[in-house]
Design a protein around this motif. Structure first.
Motif, short mmCIF file in Angstrom:
data_model
loop_
_atom_site.label_atom_id
_atom_site.label_comp_id
_atom_site.label_asym_id
_atom_site.label_seq_id
_atom_site.Cartn_x
_atom_site.Cartn_y
_atom_site.Cartn_z
N ASN A 1 0.83 -1.20 0.00
CA ASN A 1 0.00 0.00 0.00
C ASN A 1 0.86 1.25 0.00
O ASN A 1 1.03 1.91 -1.02
CB ASN A 1 -0.95 -0.03 1.21
CG ASN A 1 -1.91 1.13 1.21
OD1 ASN A 1 -2.16 1.74 0.19
ND2 ASN A 1 -2.45 1.46 2.38
N ARG B 1 -6.05 4.99 -4.14
CA ARG B 1 -6.43 3.63 -3.74
C ARG B 1 -7.94 3.50 -3.84
O ARG B 1 -8.68 4.42 -3.46
CB ARG B 1 -5.99 3.34 -2.30
CG ARG B 1 -4.50 3.50 -2.05
CD ARG B 1 -3.70 2.40 -2.75
NE ARG B 1 -2.28 2.54 -2.49
CZ ARG B 1 -1.44 3.13 -3.32
NH1 ARG B 1 -1.90 3.68 -4.44
NH2 ARG B 1 -0.15 3.19 -3.04
N VAL C 1 -8.17 7.42 -0.40
CA VAL C 1 -8.95 6.19 -0.59
C VAL C 1 -10.34 6.57 -1.10
O VAL C 1 -11.05 7.34 -0.45
CB VAL C 1 -9.08 5.40 0.73
CG1 VAL C 1 -9.93 4.15 0.51
CG2 VAL C 1 -7.71 5.02 1.26
N LYS D 1 -4.88 -0.89 -6.27
CA LYS D 1 -4.25 0.28 -6.88
C LYS D 1 -3.91 -0.06 -8.32
O LYS D 1 -3.94 -1.23 -8.71
CB LYS D 1 -3.01 0.68 -6.10
CG LYS D 1 -1.87 -0.34 -6.13
CD LYS D 1 -0.65 0.19 -5.38
CE LYS D 1 0.49 -0.81 -5.41
NZ LYS D 1 1.69 -0.31 -4.71
#
Length: 1921
Positions: free
Chosen positions: A214, A1247, A1216, A1272
């Motif tokens: 991440n 993301r 996000v 992603k």
């Protein structure tokens, strides 16, 4: 299947055509099967294999075939029966691809035994072809060279290529390894030698950084990601390693290959947490620790160690709620002594808590339940820690690898889900099922420990309810567990229950003021004695409140704490006894007074009791709401009396404790409310109550003998109904005028506070230009980190002022230029404006500050003219310089810069070979000029009238030097310099050359010999070229740049940004030390990116969205075409020849709508801003790796590709987007999925979280599993899955949006999270301020640290139409001026949606950033504010930063939105949060809270009820005859109290008080004149009609929600609304909310006009009823007045046809309300479900029967008869009319066989009816007017019967009368529709009506050049579209 594949491929490629930024570094998102592997297969290898097959397809199709076949075999092994969703289609498609590859191969059989050998050889060839061994070496060489800033693109290309090649090799190597398992060991050894194995392993190790991660590559170390090399990150990672004292893991647990074991591995093994969840939380804890460490210090040790202070901060912050929970329950935490807890233990507890939270799914909404789980698991962990070898915890033992989820979370989820199912999709009463709050509050008492550990599943808590009966007439019944602490009964009494202090205060004050008024204002002992009657009133109202306590708790007694129940009944008994006792005392005191006993003991006792009670209440209030006293009272809790009094005074909850503010804050909002209350009661007494005292006395004593009707209630009651009709509207205004005074005072205060905060100081371009030279210093003081060298310059005295300014300008320039570049990229400015607005680097080459050209443009020519004039006027040098610099400093700066720049350029380019003759000439001239200036001989020594000639020569030289060097140009440059030399020598200079004879002689000789200036050094350095270009522009731009930029949006943004530089804000920390944050956006299925099909789709007028955008944004369209290198006349169809241009066009359009693409671009500016800030901070520190040479801070080329800057930004910022159904969209091949994939490709830090549903067959049944996934984009153009966390079930069991946020909140990171909706935007210049804003979390904003930072919004949709402008202005005033006052001084700002910044850790440990219980939390956002406030949070508001926001732009969109908000407020009335805040706030803060939340909507309702009270009172007076009798004796009905009440109501109704904050907001931010123009324009655009109409919307939905429920989330649509709305669509939307009520008001007004008595005649009637007529007309016709083309004849005809078709279409099963009146009517009645709502609806409907009762006695035919027979006969007539109606509407189905008979009967009935009426008119006193009066009487009666029948629909259906009722209802709707339609049709006959309406709706757009008339006429010039 191949066709499906082909279609999918075409779809994706069409959406993803074009390249991402960076020159094609990233591929297009994956197409075909590689991007469509079913999630049910659950194997990432298949994805990778198919991607590699695509990669090498062109190199070797045979190898691609081998890989596809291997992928197929893997899929077959995973799901041999193809039971998973989409697996069969995937396999079929993959097989067809394999067959195609075989077909393309040359004829002949394929020997698959050679596949391994082929793969082996291809591996070698592919490695050799891509030179793998050299790839990394080249990358590292470039990275370590220290000067890669000029080769950033090359570096990025090499990195991406290496990753892609290694990823492909890794796949081939894995397939080779798997294939060799099927052969013998010897054969495998021969096929893959050991040397090749080593090579494969080496390549795989090199490919580790291609593994998914991440932010921080913990499990997969990355060479390209610098985050892992940061000391703070390394310290955080090392702190989590396995420490001494942790039990060893069994040998069966394999250590991870790429890192050492840590405490997360221990916890995973012990409790059975999911692998991906553990990875997710590991990164989160590392992230928190690293950021906390960086705030303290950056570790400098070779092996960094985490400071204990950092660990302790994270520990205390994360477990703060748990510690408070333990303290509240009186239990010890897991640790017995906090001081004895080591750093390792702290991190162990933090890690355990976050692992529990990370897998809790829906249980995250139960924060105290998580505390309970953590408490028990912590104890289990302590037991495990005592062992040598770790063992699985007993509570989490199961056969699966998700044992924690199965054993701990799943039982909770099951019971929560069962209760949610029982709410019947929101239709069941709230009291019938347990919501999230009920479950959570169970853990607020020690009885929660009865659940034991592991769970005792037989506990009543886990009891699943039986399903409710679908029969609406039967109660729910069945076994279930009751609610906890609170029951949300659906009743208006909640308003009294929650805010009883307000209502008691208002009623007591009303009583007191009325008594004083009736005593004619005399304050004497009699008045005081009567005023003291408020005592019984107070206690009776408190007694009523205690009754409500008992009633409202019904349904929760069995599960509530015994103490809470005991308190309720004790309060009931105490107030019952006190009420009786006080009433008795007062009555006795009055009796003693009548006996003339003035010294009555009883009276004295009564007064003493009141004083004692009031004193005790005051003492408790002070004790509980003033901090110092509160602390004292806490210490006195052990005293029985104090504890008992506090407990009786205020119930204790886990939340809501300590609801007090600092004494200074308390004083502020107390003074505010004392002012408001003073205004309110002055108005109430002098204008409302006092003027009615005398008329009331008169009415009470008045005797009326004759009534117009058969009187039943009016006699012998002192005209009570007349008094009521007089007082009712006055009382209604009395109850709501506090809202008016609050609005006025808060608006004024907000205006003053805004002025204090320096808002609106820069509100024009002129101000921007005048103050520009102050911007660099202001920027350095606010947005830049403090620089030591700057401080030293500042403190070194006045001689360094210029140096300081230049330093500031050099630091400011890169930021300003990046802002301007972004404006250009967004197409708000063109290339010329870009050049003019950009600021030079301000390097050390010139000893002055260089300002942007837009400040200096044309200044040289003005200065030249002044100089030439001075020659003629013979000014002195001082006067000349004074004229140049007097009015405009920038003219002076332009002259100075021009003077020194010429010197600098000439010095640099002359005499390249070192003879220095040219340099000497330049030096000599400048020395002489400066000496002349010093001697004040400049006008003598220089011929200034020759300046134009000098400028001409210099310009000619610069024009040549701008170009690339050629021999011809070089010769031309030499000639130009020689010409300049000659002009200066011969024409300009008048010096005495003897003083420097040698120099001039040398120059003359060189000139004569032809060698002067023959060798030039052509400008090649970037700085010198920039100086040449800038000076050329300075000398050639003759037009003023005063209006640059031209675009209004660009102006607004620059004005706000520059204004904010002078506002107070916290000092910025360096990026490395700032707080980290996430941005969080929920998305469902809205528009991501406009497709060309959507942009070119024509509406009914032939207008496309693209055409509309081109017309409304013409300058931005031209700028866009210029940016992509097209001519401004290019049409959109011509762009089709370039796929990249088509993609850019789609983005251009999407960035002007309310799309996800716009939001993502805006939010990614945060990352861009952080990268620039981090990059420049490293540059100022001389960081070689950042590409710095010297001190040139303005050189920011390629900052976005600096690894260091990117890593810093990624560590501090995460974005996000939670696209709930993205997985489903991908599976269904929706274009939205392809668009989201493209956004991920274009934004590497983006993301996407989504819920993946995996279906499989188990034991013959479909079994669905749910996973929360984070993905992603990757270099191969497809999603890269980072985390996949299994959920206990379908996460959507509550409201959709908060559930969507909740599943994805585990993927956010940082100290803060900003909630952003997907109709928002952001700006680069605002993103620069984010780190300042985050520092507010550590600033002093009261008694508590801020937990929510409110952020200002700019509504960007205001220019679309007048309606959008009204909405925008209204919203803007609330989100600025309104919230400014709410935050300070009132301290009641909540969370009103977006874009507030939350203290992330505070909120995720307390239930999240929103609440999700079905229906009750429909307005989920504001409940997070309620929750924060109740949990001792603090909500602030900050206006130096802004975020863009879109709003609804059409009336229907606005109405739906306002209905949704009003319905949400109706649900809030019922909620426990509002009840507790109303109870626990101090009195003044409670007032603030009430009038800014639900009270606003209740006051809105009272505004409408005032009209009803007034009109029904007038109708009563008119129909009963009382009005005439009263008016003839005394003129009291035109009383000034009534006038004042009606005026106040009217002003509130038309939105004057709503507009006041708007006006003051305009004045503050635009200036007085522009504000007045804007306000007057709004009035001409009929804004009062809009505000009146929206009043009805809010009233209807607020009231209906409280009575019946039915509130639900409604998507309003966020498109560009310029289309015409059909009449039927408007009718469906507004029929019940506006039209019915408008018709009722018209009916009341007509009856009053017909039968009322007015001495003043028509004029008096108009004055009295104008507000009511305005209200009715606005409600009936506003939807058509604000409807584009609403009065166009052709559309009117089409609308009528459409409406009649809809009305007459009978519908059937599956028919929607848009298609059939019958279906719509059923939908409109669906909200009436509860018994109490039906009863209330019935009671309210009884008002319609008064019309018939009153009017029949006014008929001529009845004469003077007042008996009930007349009324009875009217019902017979009504029944006959119903029978006739039924005859004429007989069912067609039944009449098929009796058609002739039916027609005969219908004809006969018609003739008899006509004959009967004719005979009655001729033979009796029945008149034509009587017939119309009967219609007036019977219409409301029929509607009343219809309303009652609808309320009891199930009963009426059982009686078999429903079809008849439906026929009558259709007739009423048809009649109402016709009455509304007739004025529209008449207006449509006149063309000017349509023209006027178009101008009315689109005035602002007209002023900006919008050709709306062309648009609406459909005369589309782009006929090619």
């Amino acid at each position: 299947m191949s066709r499906v594949e082909d279609l999918w491929e075409r779809l994706v490629r069409a959406a993803l055509r074009g390249r991402a930024p960076g020159g094609g570094l990233y591929r297009q998102p994956e197409t075909g099967l590689a991007a469509n592997v079913p999630s049910s297969l659950g194997n990432k290898d298949i994805d990778d294999i198919l991607r590699a097959a695509d990669e090498i397809q062109d190199d070797d199709p045979n190898i691609a075939r081998i890989l596809c076949e291997h992928a197929y075999s893997l899929a077959q092994n995973l799901d041999p029966n193809s039971e998973g969703r989409g697996v069969l289609q995937f396999k079929t498609g993959l097989m067809s691809v394999i067959k195609q590859k075989l077909a393309k191969k040359e004829a002949g059989s394929i020997d698959r035994t050679q596949d391994i050998a082929r793969l082996r050889e291809f591996y070698k060839l592919y490695r050799q072809k891509n030179n793998v061994d050299r790839l990394r070496e080249e990358e590292m060489e470039l990275r370590q060279s220290g000067v890669f800033s000029g080769n950033l693109g090359e570096l990025e290309r090499k990195t991406v290529k290496r990753k892609r090649v290694l990823a492909t090799l890794r796949v081939i190597g894995n397939v080779l390894g798997q294939l060799t398992k099927d052969v013998s060991a010897e054969e495998a050894q021969s096929l893959i030698p050991e040397e090749l194995k080593r090579v494969i392993e080496s390549d795989a190790a090199m490919a580790e950084d291609t593994l998914p991660y991440n932010i921080i590559p913990l499990d997969a170390p990355s060479l390209t990601n610098r985050i892992a090399s940061f000391p703070e990150v390394q310290a955080a990672v090392s702190s989590l390693k396995y420490f001494r004292g942790l039990p060893k893991l069994p040998g069966t647990v394999a250590p991870p290959p790429s890192r050492s074991l840590d405490i997360f591995d221990f916890l995973q093994y012990t409790f059975g947490f999911q692998k991906d969840s553990v990875s997710n939380q590991r990164e989160q804890v590392v992230h928190l620790l690293a950021n906390e460490q960086s705030r303290l210090r950056i570790p400098e040790d070779p092996e960094p160690i985490l400071d204990e202070a950092a660990a302790q901060r994270v520990f205390l912050k994360s477990l703060d709620n748990y510690i408070k929970w333990c303290n509240y329950l009186g239990i010890l935490p897991v640790w017995s002594n906090l001081e004895a807890v080591s750093k390792e233990k702290m991190l162990l507890f933090v890690s355990l808590y976050f692992l529990i939270w990370g897998e809790a799914a829906n249980v995250r909404f139960l924060p105290e339940c998580l505390c309970y789980i953590f408490h028990n698991m912590g104890k289990e962990m302590e037991e495990v820690l005592r062992q040598q070898v770790a063992q699985p915890a007993k509570s989490c033992i199961s056969g699966s690898d998700v044992s924690f989820l199965d054993q701990v979370i799943h039982p909770l989820y099951e019971v929560i889900s069962a209760e949610a199912v029982n709410n019947d999709n929101g239709r069941a009463p709230h009291s019938a099922w347990r919501n999230y709050d009920d479950f959570n509050e169970f853990f607020w008492s020690l009885s929660c420990f009865d659940l034991r550990w592991p769970w005792n599943l037989t506990s009543k808590f886990f009891l699943k309810p039986t399903r409710r009966s679908k029969n609406v007439l039967k109660s729910g019944g069945g076994k279930r567990c009751g609610k906890t602490s609170f029951v949300e009964h659906r009743t208006f009494l909640h308003l009294y229950h929650s805010f009883h202090r307000l209502w008691i205060f208002l009623f007591v004050m009303f009583q007191g003021l009325t008594i004083i008024a009736f005593n004619r204002g005399n304050i004497n002992s009699k008045t005081i004695r009567e005023v003291l009657s408020v005592g019984p009133t107070y206690f009776v109202m408190k007694f009523f409140e205690s009754i409500l306590d008992i009633v409202m708790m019904y349904g929760a007694y069995t599960t509530s704490r015994h103490l809470a129940v005991t308190r309720i009944f004790l309060r009931f008994l105490s107030y019952a006894l006190l009420s009786v006792f006080i009433c008795f005392l007062y009555v006795k005191a009055l009796e003693d007074k009548s006996n003339n006993d003035n010294t009555s003991v009883v009276y004295k006792l009564y007064v003493i009791v009141l004083l004692i009670f009031a004193g005790a209440k005051f003492f408790l209030s002070v004790l509980l709401h003033i901090p110092a006293c509160h602390r004292v009272s806490d210490r006195c809790n052990s005293w029985p009396l104090v504890g008992w009094m506090k407990w009786m005074h205020q119930e204790h909850y886990y939340v809501g404790r300590g609801m007090y503010e600092r004494a200074s804050d308390f004083l502020k909002y107390m003074i505010f409310w004392l002012v408001v209350l003073g205004c309110k009661f002055s108005f109430a007494y002098f204008l409302l109550i006092n003027p009615l005292a005398e008329p009331t006395r008169f009415l009470v004593d008045l005797r009326i003998d004759q009534y117009s009707w058969h009187d039943i209630v009016s006699k012998n009651n002192h005209n009570a109904f007349t008094v009521l009709s007089l007082w009712a509207p006055v009382v209604a205004i009395y109850l709501m005028d506090l809202q008016v005074f609050y609005t006025i005072v808060s608006a004024i205060l907000g205006f003053l506070m805004g002025a204090r905060d320096r808002l609106g100081e820069i509100r024009s371009l002129d101000a921007v230009q005048q103050l520009f030279e102050k911007f660099p210093a202001a920027f350095m003081n606010t947005l830049h980190i403090p620089l030591p060298q700057r401080e030293s310059v500042q403190s070194s005295g006045s001689g360094q002022v210029v140096e300081k300014k230049k330093t500031d300008a050099a630091q400011f320039a890169p930021f300003w230029n990046e802002i301007i570049r972004n404006l250009r990229e967004e197409d708000y400015i063109d290339d010329l404006e870009l050049e003019l607005l950009q600021m030079p680097k301000n390097s050390r080459s010139l000893a002055l500050v260089q300002w942007p050209l837009f400040l200096l443009a044309s200044k040289i020519f003005l200065a030249k003219d002044i100089a030439v004039e001075s020659k003629e006027t013979k000014d002195s040098p001082e006067e000349l310089w004074e004229r140049i610099s007097r009015d405009d400093d920038y003219m002076k700066y332009a002259v100075e810069e021009c003077f020194y720049s010429i010197k600098f350029i000439l010095t640099e380019i002359l005499d390249d070979e070192g003879n220095n003759e040219g340099k000497k000439w330049v030096a000599r001239i400048y020395e002489d000029i400066q000496e002349s200036i010093a001697k004040r001989n400049i006008l003598v020594d220089l011929q200034l009238d020759k300046l134009p000639l000098v400028i001409q020569k210099v310009t000619a030289l610069l024009g040549i030097l701008k170009k690339d060097q050629t021999p011809d140009l070089e010769a031309g440059a030499v000639k130009a310099i020689l010409d300049l030399y000659d002009v200066m020598r011969m024409d300009v200079l008048s010096f005495n050359l003897r003083d420097n004879y040698d120099t001039w002689n040398m120059l003359a000789k060189a000139r004569t010999e032809g060698r002067l200036f023959q060798k030039l050094k052509w400008p090649k350095e970037a700085e010198l070229k920039a100086q040449v270009s800038r000076l050329y522009s300075l000398l050639t731009i003759k037009d003023s740049a005063a209006n640059i930029p031209k675009n209004l949006e660009a102006r607004r943004r620059l004005q706000f940004f520059t204004n904010s530089l002078f506002m107070e804000m916290p000092v910025a920390k360096p990026v490395r030390e700032m707080l980290s944050f996430s941005v969080f956006t929920p998305y469902y299925s809205e528009i991501v990116l406009y497709s060309m099909q959507e942009l070119l789709k024509k509406n009914e007028d032939g207008i496309t969205t693209l055409f509309y955008l081109q017309k409304i944004y013409p300058d931005e369209w031209k700028n866009f075409l210029a940016r992509i290198g097209r001519d401004e006349t290019t049409s959109e169809l011509e762009l089709g020849d370039n796929p990249n241009h088509i993609l850019e066009l789609r983005f251009w359009a999407s960035y002007r709508g309310q799309t996800l693409a716009r939001t993502v671009r805006g939010m990614m500016y945060y990352r861009k801003a952080l990268m620039l800030q981090a990059y420049l901070e490293h540059m100022s520190a001389g960081d070689v790796e950042a590409g710095i040479v010297g001190n040139e801070t303005a050189d920011v080329q390629g900052f976005e590709l600096s690894p260091e800057a990117r890593a810093q930004a990624d560590l501090k910022f995460t974005y996000v987007v939670t696209c709930q159904i993205y997985g489903k969209q991908k599976e269904d091949q929706k274009p939205e999925a392809a668009d989201i994939a493209m956004l991920m490709q274009r934004n590497e830090a983006l993301r996407v979280a989504f819920i993946d549903e995996v279906e499989s067959l188990k034991e013959g049944r479909v079994h669905t599993e749910y996973f929360s996934k984070l993905v992603k984009g990757d270099i191969n153009g497809k999603d890269k899955e980072i985390y996949s966390i299994k959920l206990p079930g379908n996460p959507k069991i509550g409201e959709g949006k908060p559930e969507n946020q909740n599943h994805a909140v585990v993927f956010t990171r940082g100290n803060a999270v900003q909630t952003i909706d997907m109709n928002q935007d952001n700006y680069f210049e605002e993103a620069l301020k984010m780190r300042n804003l985050l520092e507010e979390l550590n600033c002093d904003h009261g008694l508590r640290s801020p937990t929510i930072l409110g952020v200002r919004e700019h509504v960007f949709t205001g220019s679309v139409s007048s309606l959008a402008s009204f909405m925008s202005n209204q919203e803007s005033s609330f989100v600025t001026l309104g919230q400014r006052v709410l935050a300070n001084p009132l301290k009641v700002r909540m969370h009103y949606g977006h874009p507030d910044v939350f203290d992330r850790v505070f909120h995720i440990t307390r239930g999240g950033i929103s609440k999700a219980s079905r229906v009750i939390n429909i307005s989920e956002d504001i409940f997070s504010g309620f929750n924060t406030t109740l949990r001792q949070g603090n909500v602030t508001h900050h206006e130096y930063i802004q975020v863009g926001k879109g709003r609804d732009v059409g009336l229907n969109q606005i109405a739906v939105f306002e209905g949704k908000v009003a319905g949400g407020n109706g649900e809030q009335v019922l909620s426990r949060d509002v009840y507790r805040l109303g109870q626990l706030f101090d009195f003044f803060r409670m007032l603030s809270f009430y009038f800014t939340t639900v009270g606003y909507y209740f006051c809105t309702m009272l505004t409408v009820l005032t009209v009803y009270a007034f009109l029904y009172g007038r109708v009563y007076l008119a129909l009963s005859g009382v009005g005439e009798a009263v008016q003839t004796r005394a003129d009291i009905l035109g009383n000034k109290a009534l006038t004042a009440a009606l005026n106040a109501q009217f002003l509130f109704q038309i939105g004057i008080f709503t507009a006041l904050p708007m006006i003051l907001c305009f004045i503050l931010e635009q200036g007085f004149l522009r504000a007045m123009v804007s306000f007057v324009t709004m009035q001409f655009q009929l804004s009062t009609v809009y505000f009146t109409f929206s009043l009805g919307t809010r009233t209807h939905y607020f009231g209906r929600t409280i009575l019946h429920g039915g509130a639900r989330y409604q998507a309003t649509g966020r498109g560009f609304v310029v289309r015409h709305i059909k009449f039927s669509e408007n009718y469906r939307l507004y029929s019940r909310s506006h039209f019915v009520k408008g018709m009722e008001i018209v009916l009341l007004l007509v009856v009053y006009l017909s039968y009322g008595y007015n001495e003043g005649g028509a004029f008096a009637y108009i004055l009295l009823t104008v507000s009511s007529w305005f209200l009715a007309i606005s409600w009936l016709f506003a939807p058509y007045l604000f409807n584009p083309s609403g009065f166009e004849w052709q559309k009117t005809v089409e609308d009528f046809r459409d409406w009649t078709n809809w009305l007459l279409y009978r519908g059937g099963i599956g028919v929607k309300g848009q298609e059939s009146w019958e279906a719509w009517w059923d939908e409109e009645l669906s909200h009436m479900r509860n018994f109490s709502g039906r009863v209330m609806e019935t009671i309210l409907s009884l008002r319609f029967f008064i019309f018939q009762y009153g009017i029949v006695y006014k008929l001529n035919v009845q004469g003077d008869n007042r008996s009930l027979t007349v009324y009875g006969f009217s019902w017979i007539v009504f029944a006959v009319l119903i029978v006739l109606f039924k005859v004429f509407t007989f069912s067609q189905k039944i009449s098929v066989n009796f058609q002739l008979v039916l027609r005969f009967v219908q004809g006969l009935a018609f003739l008899l009816a006509v004959a009967g009426v004719s005979v009655a008119v001729a033979m009796t006193s029945l008149s034509i007017s009587d017939i119309f009066a009967c219609i007036l009487a019977f219409l409301p009666t029929g509607w009343g019967i219809l309303s009652i029948a609808c309320a009891w629909k199930p009963v009426v259906k059982k009686m078999g009368l429903w079809k008849s009722i439906r026929s009558i209802a259709r007739l009423y709707d048809a009649t109402m529709g016709i009455l509304i339609f007739i004025p529209i049709a008449l207006s449509s006959w006149f063309p000017f009506a349509s023209t006027f309406q178009t101008r009315l709706m689109f005035n602002q757009a007209f002023s900006r050049g919008l050709e709306i008339s062309l648009i609406l006429a459909g005369n589309n010039p782009n006929t090619g579209i």
